[in-house]
Design a protein around this motif. Structure first.
Motif, mmCIF file in Angstrom:
data_model
loop_
_atom_site.group_PDB
_atom_site.id
_atom_site.type_symbol
_atom_site.label_atom_id
_atom_site.label_comp_id
_atom_site.label_asym_id
_atom_site.label_seq_id
_atom_site.Cartn_x
_atom_site.Cartn_y
_atom_site.Cartn_z
ATOM 1 N N THR A 103 0.840 -1.200 0.000
ATOM 2 C CA THR A 103 0.000 0.000 0.000
ATOM 3 C C THR A 103 0.876 1.251 0.000
ATOM 4 O OG1 THR A 103 -1.682 -1.248 1.227
ATOM 5 C CG2 THR A 103 -1.944 1.138 1.141
ATOM 6 N N LEU A 104 1.968 1.210 0.749
ATOM 7 C CA LEU A 104 2.913 2.334 0.752
ATOM 8 C C LEU A 104 3.519 2.524 -0.641
ATOM 9 C CD1 LEU A 104 4.495 4.548 2.206
ATOM 10 C CD2 LEU A 104 6.134 2.792 2.929
ATOM 11 N N ALA B 229 1.020 4.247 -2.734
ATOM 12 C CA ALA B 229 0.951 5.666 -2.372
ATOM 13 C C ALA B 229 2.128 6.426 -2.979
ATOM 14 C CB ALA B 229 0.930 5.821 -0.847
ATOM 15 N N CYS B 230 3.296 5.813 -2.961
ATOM 16 C CA CYS B 230 4.481 6.448 -3.561
ATOM 17 C C CYS B 230 4.298 6.621 -5.064
ATOM 18 C CB CYS B 230 5.727 5.624 -3.273
ATOM 19 S SG CYS B 230 6.246 5.681 -1.541
ATOM 20 N N TYR C 158 -4.930 1.221 3.776
ATOM 21 C CA TYR C 158 -4.366 0.144 4.589
ATOM 22 C C TYR C 158 -5.378 -0.314 5.638
ATOM 23 C CZ TYR C 158 -1.685 -2.660 7.792
ATOM 24 O OH TYR C 158 -1.277 -3.706 8.596
ATOM 25 N N PHE D 152 -3.412 6.663 1.904
ATOM 26 C CA PHE D 152 -2.566 5.559 2.361
ATOM 27 C C PHE D 152 -3.113 4.903 3.623
ATOM 28 C CE2 PHE D 152 1.223 4.587 5.128
ATOM 29 C CZ PHE D 152 1.437 3.324 4.608
ATOM 30 N N GLN D 153 -3.352 5.694 4.666
ATOM 31 C CA GLN D 153 -3.826 5.100 5.919
ATOM 32 C C GLN D 153 -5.244 4.564 5.787
ATOM 33 O OE1 GLN D 153 -1.139 6.767 9.490
ATOM 34 N NE2 GLN D 153 -3.179 7.603 9.428
#
Length: 142
Positions: free
Chosen positions: A39-40, A43-44, A83, A79-80
């Motif tokens: 997921t990170l 997001a990147c 997740y 992102f949060q």
């Protein structure tokens, strides 16, 4: 009382950290860590972020990241939230995963502070005794 707005600008570097709600675990299994990192990565890709260091610590995480665009708030919301949805779906639970607002401290990327923050993040598992310090190495920590 209203919260202070986040400081966002192109090329900003942040030490981002957030704990689990009620300090509960946000990584119950290795699969959770994998989902978090996937997921990170998404997001990147979406935001153009660059992650320089990270540590996943059971009930919290640390990121040292750079935002080439002024998009920390929107990116962290996605992102949060994403997740949390994936974690809740996997574990068949619902509700908040993270405790309040994430912390995002600005880091001077030109000075020694950047290196100090990266070292702090990488040594976090050792300080928390998340592996055998007597017989192991920091690289033993997943």
């Amino acid at each position: 009382m209203a919260r202070k707005p986040r400081v966002e600008f192109e090329g900003a570097v942040y030490h981002v950290m957030c704990r689990g709600n009620r300090q509960e675990t946000i990584f119950k299994t290795d699969k959770d860590c994998e989902i978090f990192l996937d997921t990170l990565e998404e997001a990147c890709d979406r935001c153009g972020w660059k992650v320089h260091a990270f540590a996943l610590m059971g009930n919290h995480y640390h990121l040292l990241m750079e935002t080439p665009e002024a998009n920390l708030v929107d990116g962290m919301r996605w992102f949060q939230g994403t997740y949390t949805q994936r974690f809740n779906s996997l574990h068949k639970v619902w509700g908040h995963l993270f405790q309040g607002r994430y912390n995002a401290l600005l880091v001077d990327s030109d000075g020694d502070y950047f290196s100090a923050v990266a070292t702090y993040i990488h040594l976090n598992p050792a300080r928390a005794r998340c592996f055998d310090l007597e017989n192991g190495k920091l690289t033993d920590y997943k």
